[in-house]
Design an enzyme around this catalytic site. Structure first.
Site, PDB file in Angstrom:
ATOM      1  N   PHE A  28      -8.433   1.385  -0.869  1.00 21.73           N
ATOM      2  CA  PHE A  28      -9.279   0.347  -1.455  1.00 21.73           C
ATOM      3  C   PHE A  28      -8.593  -0.231  -2.690  1.00 21.73           C
ATOM      4  O   PHE A  28      -9.236  -0.532  -3.692  1.00 21.73           O
ATOM      5  CB  PHE A  28     -10.656   0.925  -1.822  1.00 21.73           C
ATOM      6  CG  PHE A  28     -11.374   1.554  -0.653  1.00 21.73           C
ATOM      7  CD1 PHE A  28     -11.987   0.759   0.305  1.00 21.73           C
ATOM      8  CD2 PHE A  28     -11.408   2.935  -0.486  1.00 21.73           C
ATOM      9  CE1 PHE A  28     -12.626   1.325   1.405  1.00 21.73           C
ATOM     10  CE2 PHE A  28     -12.046   3.517   0.599  1.00 21.73           C
ATOM     11  CZ  PHE A  28     -12.658   2.711   1.549  1.00 21.73           C
ATOM     12  N   LEU A  29      -7.267  -0.326  -2.638  1.00 23.07           N
ATOM     13  CA  LEU A  29      -6.505  -0.768  -3.807  1.00 23.07           C
ATOM     14  C   LEU A  29      -6.533  -2.286  -3.933  1.00 23.07           C
ATOM     15  O   LEU A  29      -6.305  -2.995  -2.952  1.00 23.07           O
ATOM     16  CB  LEU A  29      -5.039  -0.331  -3.684  1.00 23.07           C
ATOM     17  CG  LEU A  29      -4.784   1.141  -3.407  1.00 23.07           C
ATOM     18  CD1 LEU A  29      -3.298   1.388  -3.192  1.00 23.07           C
ATOM     19  CD2 LEU A  29      -5.306   1.992  -4.558  1.00 23.07           C
ATOM     20  N   LEU A  56     -19.322 -11.859  -7.214  1.00 21.44           N
ATOM     21  CA  LEU A  56     -20.203 -13.013  -7.012  1.00 21.44           C
ATOM     22  C   LEU A  56     -19.654 -14.213  -7.780  1.00 21.44           C
ATOM     23  O   LEU A  56     -20.406 -15.118  -8.122  1.00 21.44           O
ATOM     24  CB  LEU A  56     -21.626 -12.686  -7.495  1.00 21.44           C
ATOM     25  CG  LEU A  56     -22.492 -11.843  -6.545  1.00 21.44           C
ATOM     26  CD1 LEU A  56     -23.846 -11.540  -7.186  1.00 21.44           C
ATOM     27  CD2 LEU A  56     -22.712 -12.540  -5.201  1.00 21.44           C
ATOM     28  N   VAL A 116       0.834  -1.208   0.000  1.00 24.05           N
ATOM     29  CA  VAL A 116       0.000   0.000   0.000  1.00 24.05           C
ATOM     30  C   VAL A 116       0.867   1.255   0.000  1.00 24.05           C
ATOM     31  O   VAL A 116       0.628   2.204  -0.751  1.00 24.05           O
ATOM     32  CB  VAL A 116      -0.935  -0.015   1.238  1.00 24.05           C
ATOM     33  CG1 VAL A 116      -1.642   1.324   1.412  1.00 24.05           C
ATOM     34  CG2 VAL A 116      -1.956  -1.135   1.105  1.00 24.05           C
ATOM     35  N   CYS A 176      -5.740  -9.257   2.395  1.00 25.90           N
ATOM     36  CA  CYS A 176      -6.744  -8.359   3.002  1.00 25.90           C
ATOM     37  C   CYS A 176      -7.982  -9.062   3.530  1.00 25.90           C
ATOM     38  O   CYS A 176      -8.292  -8.984   4.712  1.00 25.90           O
ATOM     39  CB  CYS A 176      -7.144  -7.295   1.993  1.00 25.90           C
ATOM     40  SG  CYS A 176      -5.845  -6.116   1.717  1.00 25.90           S
ATOM     41  N   GLY A 178      -8.774 -15.321  -0.902  1.00 23.59           N
ATOM     42  CA  GLY A 178      -7.493 -15.382  -0.196  1.00 23.59           C
ATOM     43  C   GLY A 178      -6.885 -13.994  -0.207  1.00 23.59           C
ATOM     44  O   GLY A 178      -7.596 -12.994  -0.319  1.00 23.59           O
TER      45      GLY A 178
HETATM   46  C1  UDX Z   1      -9.109  -6.433  -1.678  1.00 25.40           C
HETATM   47  C2  UDX Z   1     -10.149  -5.329  -1.938  1.00 25.40           C
HETATM   48  O1  UDX Z   1     -10.800  -5.564  -3.186  1.00 25.40           O
HETATM   49  C3  UDX Z   1      -9.487  -3.959  -1.914  1.00 25.40           C
HETATM   50  O2  UDX Z   1     -10.471  -2.953  -2.070  1.00 25.40           O
HETATM   51  C4  UDX Z   1      -8.784  -3.805  -0.559  1.00 25.40           C
HETATM   52  O3  UDX Z   1      -8.182  -2.562  -0.408  1.00 25.40           O
HETATM   53  C5  UDX Z   1      -7.762  -4.910  -0.387  1.00 25.40           C
HETATM   54  O4  UDX Z   1      -8.430  -6.176  -0.471  1.00 25.40           O
HETATM   55  P1  UDX Z   1      -7.270  -7.745  -3.114  1.00 25.40           P
HETATM   56  O5  UDX Z   1      -6.981  -8.524  -1.870  1.00 25.40           O
HETATM   57  O6  UDX Z   1      -6.140  -7.216  -3.922  1.00 25.40           O
HETATM   58  O7  UDX Z   1      -8.197  -6.471  -2.771  1.00 25.40           O
HETATM   59  O8  UDX Z   1      -8.092  -8.703  -4.080  1.00 25.40           O
HETATM   60  P2  UDX Z   1      -9.557  -8.836  -4.668  1.00 25.40           P
HETATM   61  O9  UDX Z   1      -9.521  -8.611  -6.125  1.00 25.40           O
HETATM   62  O10 UDX Z   1     -10.550  -8.063  -3.895  1.00 25.40           O
HETATM   63  O11 UDX Z   1      -9.802 -10.409  -4.428  1.00 25.40           O
HETATM   64  C6  UDX Z   1      -9.744 -10.974  -3.118  1.00 25.40           C
HETATM   65  C7  UDX Z   1     -10.000 -12.459  -3.150  1.00 25.40           C
HETATM   66  O12 UDX Z   1     -11.353 -12.750  -3.467  1.00 25.40           O
HETATM   67  C8  UDX Z   1      -9.163 -13.224  -4.193  1.00 25.40           C
HETATM   68  O13 UDX Z   1      -8.713 -14.430  -3.606  1.00 25.40           O
HETATM   69  C9  UDX Z   1     -10.139 -13.525  -5.311  1.00 25.40           C
HETATM   70  O14 UDX Z   1      -9.814 -14.679  -6.031  1.00 25.40           O
HETATM   71  C10 UDX Z   1     -11.420 -13.700  -4.518  1.00 25.40           C
HETATM   72  N1  UDX Z   1     -12.629 -13.430  -5.300  1.00 25.40           N
HETATM   73  C11 UDX Z   1     -12.879 -12.160  -5.759  1.00 25.40           C
HETATM   74  C12 UDX Z   1     -13.548 -14.445  -5.525  1.00 25.40           C
HETATM   75  O15 UDX Z   1     -13.351 -15.596  -5.117  1.00 25.40           O
HETATM   76  N2  UDX Z   1     -14.692 -14.146  -6.219  1.00 25.40           N
HETATM   77  C13 UDX Z   1     -14.974 -12.894  -6.672  1.00 25.40           C
HETATM   78  O16 UDX Z   1     -16.042 -12.708  -7.260  1.00 25.40           O
HETATM   79  C14 UDX Z   1     -14.025 -11.879  -6.444  1.00 25.40           C
END
Ligand code: UDX
Length: 429
Positions: free
Chosen positions: A152-153, A250, A11, A260, A257
């Site tokens: 929210f990155l 969804l 971050v 965050c 994973g």
């Molecule tokens: C997240 C938030 O989106 C971001 O706003 C915050 O600041 C940090 O945490 P990030 O951890 O980079 O970001 O990944 P993200 O794209 O949100 O995905 C998180 C996890 O959810 C991943 O393991 C992804 O595979 C999973 N995921 C995401 C799903 O299983 N299904 C989805 O529909 C979306």
């Protein structure tokens, strides 16, 4: 404007670089000497598309520099961003010792009015504690304000998330700090949500928890779909056109994973508990997420009948595409369980393999999809890299001992895979 970013983790480095890109003068401070040396030499410690050239451009433009000295950063800045890590403790609570340490150090070297900005994801009331700490150690009685400005990155798209955000949240209680924060973010065109400090802190936890909840909801639905013969992708498509629901986050699969969601959900459960509220809904979000990995492993076991001595190729290691981040990556649990049951596991990931090597013992690392497929009794797709979407399925099938593909991310069309001659299993379809 002059900014210090304390902590050059994910971050901190992205935010600092992007603040320089929009015209500010940014000093990134980190107490890790080796890291600062590497950054000074233009070596970027993380994989983030677009970050490398942006750091270079802003260093060359004289707007971005790196140091180990908090004093140098603080005394040459109007804003002090705290972007250090807040790792989970064994009980799920966030460990705030790095934030506290930075607050003490900043207080001891402040020479003029400063806006201290909490950027790290922290429990509600942390800004209050940062304020009290700085006040206590601020022997020269320098004026300051503490602001909460959650990030929210998303990894993999962090730069465009910074430059084109849905919103910027600023929790601020002084007019002076508010004006300065507005000026700092003026080049970015998006709604600026001004709240009190505690609301801003809760907005971060609420946003991540709600997104995790959507994912767990989709995963729970996927299980119902499997039990009934419905198709989760069709169900989500039908739900997602309702604007109140929308289709984002969804996607069913093997659960969320990363650095965050797992950490923030468990921290929010703990924060609520400490406040006297039992957030059972979020506990269930976590439970569904854990269960999803177990069900996926069960699917592999049922398809192969006996896992022992089978060669299983795993496609993808990172917790999601476009990152090399292995923190809380579902791939680790899946691979370790398959190896525990006696499988020989081969893996390939376009960028995460160097990170994953220290986390896996006895796993074979391959140079591409086709090397993984060679002699495999089954392929298991864990991360939805575009490279896998575009792989030559005919070639893959010919290389495999048995054409079985178990897709944890639903990236292929079941009908097409059947036509290609694969035994194809996915999630909720
Ligand atoms: C997240 C938030 O989106 C971001 O706003 C915050 O600041 C940090 O945490 P990030 O951890 O980079 O970001 O990944 P993200 O794209 O949100 O995905 C998180 C996890 O959810 C991943 O393991 C992804 O595979 C999973 N995921 C995401 C799903 O299983 N299904 C989805 O529909 C979306």
């Amino acid at each position: 404007m002059r900014v210090s970013m304390i902590g050059t983790g994910y971050v901190g480095l992205v935010t600092g670089t992007c603040l320089a890109e929009i015209g500010h003068h940014v000093i990134c401070v980190d107490n890790n000497k080796d890291k600062v040396e590497s950054l000074k030499n233009g070596e970027i410690p993380i994989y983030e598309p677009g970050l490398d050239p942006l750091v270079k451009k802003n260093v060359e433009g004289g707007r971005l520099s790196f140091t180990t000295s908090i004093e140098e950063g603080v005394q040459n800045s109007d804003f002090i961003f705290i972007g250090v890590s807040t790792p989970p403790k064994a009980n799920g609570q966030a460990d705030l010792s790095f934030v506290a340490q930075v607050a003490r150090e900043v207080a001891s070297v402040m020479d003029d009015y400063k806006v201290i900005v909490d950027k790290s994801t922290v429990p509600v009331r942390t800004a209050e504690k940062v304020y009290e700490t700085i006040k206590r150690y601020n022997s020269n009685k320098i004026e300051f304000d503490v602001v909460s400005n959650p990030e929210f990155l998303r990894e993999g798209s962090a730069i465009s998330d910074f430059m084109n955000p849905d919103r910027i949240v600023i929790g601020v209680e002084s007019e002076r700090a508010q004006k300065m924060m507005e000026e700092l973010y003026a080049p970015i065109k998006c709604p600026l949500i001004k709240t009190n400090v505690k609301s801003a802190e809760i907005i971060k936890h609420a946003s991540n928890s709600f997104l995790a909840l959507k994912i767990s909801f989709a995963n729970a639905l996927a299980n119902i779909c499997e039990l009934t013969g419905a198709d989760i992708n069709e169900v989500v498509e039908g739900m997602g056109h309702d604007k109140r629901i929308n289709k984002h986050f969804l996607n069913a699969g093997i659960g969320y994973g990363g650095s965050c969601f797992p950490k923030d959900v468990s921290a929010f459960i703990k924060i609520s508990e400490d406040l006297g509220y039992d957030f059972k809904l979020l506990k269930e979000v976590e439970h569904i997420n854990d269960l999803q990995k177990e069900l996926f492993i069960k699917k592999i076991e049922e398809t192969l009948w006996v896992v022992k001595d089978k060669t299983i190729g795993v496609l993808g290691l990172a917790f999601k595409p476009n990152t090399d981040d292995m923190r809380n990556a579902p791939s680790l649990d899946i691979i370790k369980q398959l190896e525990k049951e006696g499988a020989k596991v081969k893996v390939y990931d376009p960028v995460a393999m160097p990170h994953a090597k220290s986390m896996l013992n006895g796993t074979t690392f391959s140079k591409d999809v086709y090397e993984v497929a060679e002699g495999a009794d089954a392929l298991v797709l864990v991360t939805e890299w575009d490279e896998f979407r575009g792989m030559d399925l005919k070639r893959v099938k010919e290389l495999m001992s048995h054409p079985i593909l178990i897709d944890g991310r639903n990236i292929f069309d079941p009908k097409k895979m059947e036509e290609e001659g694969f035994v194809y299993k996915s999630v909720g379809r």
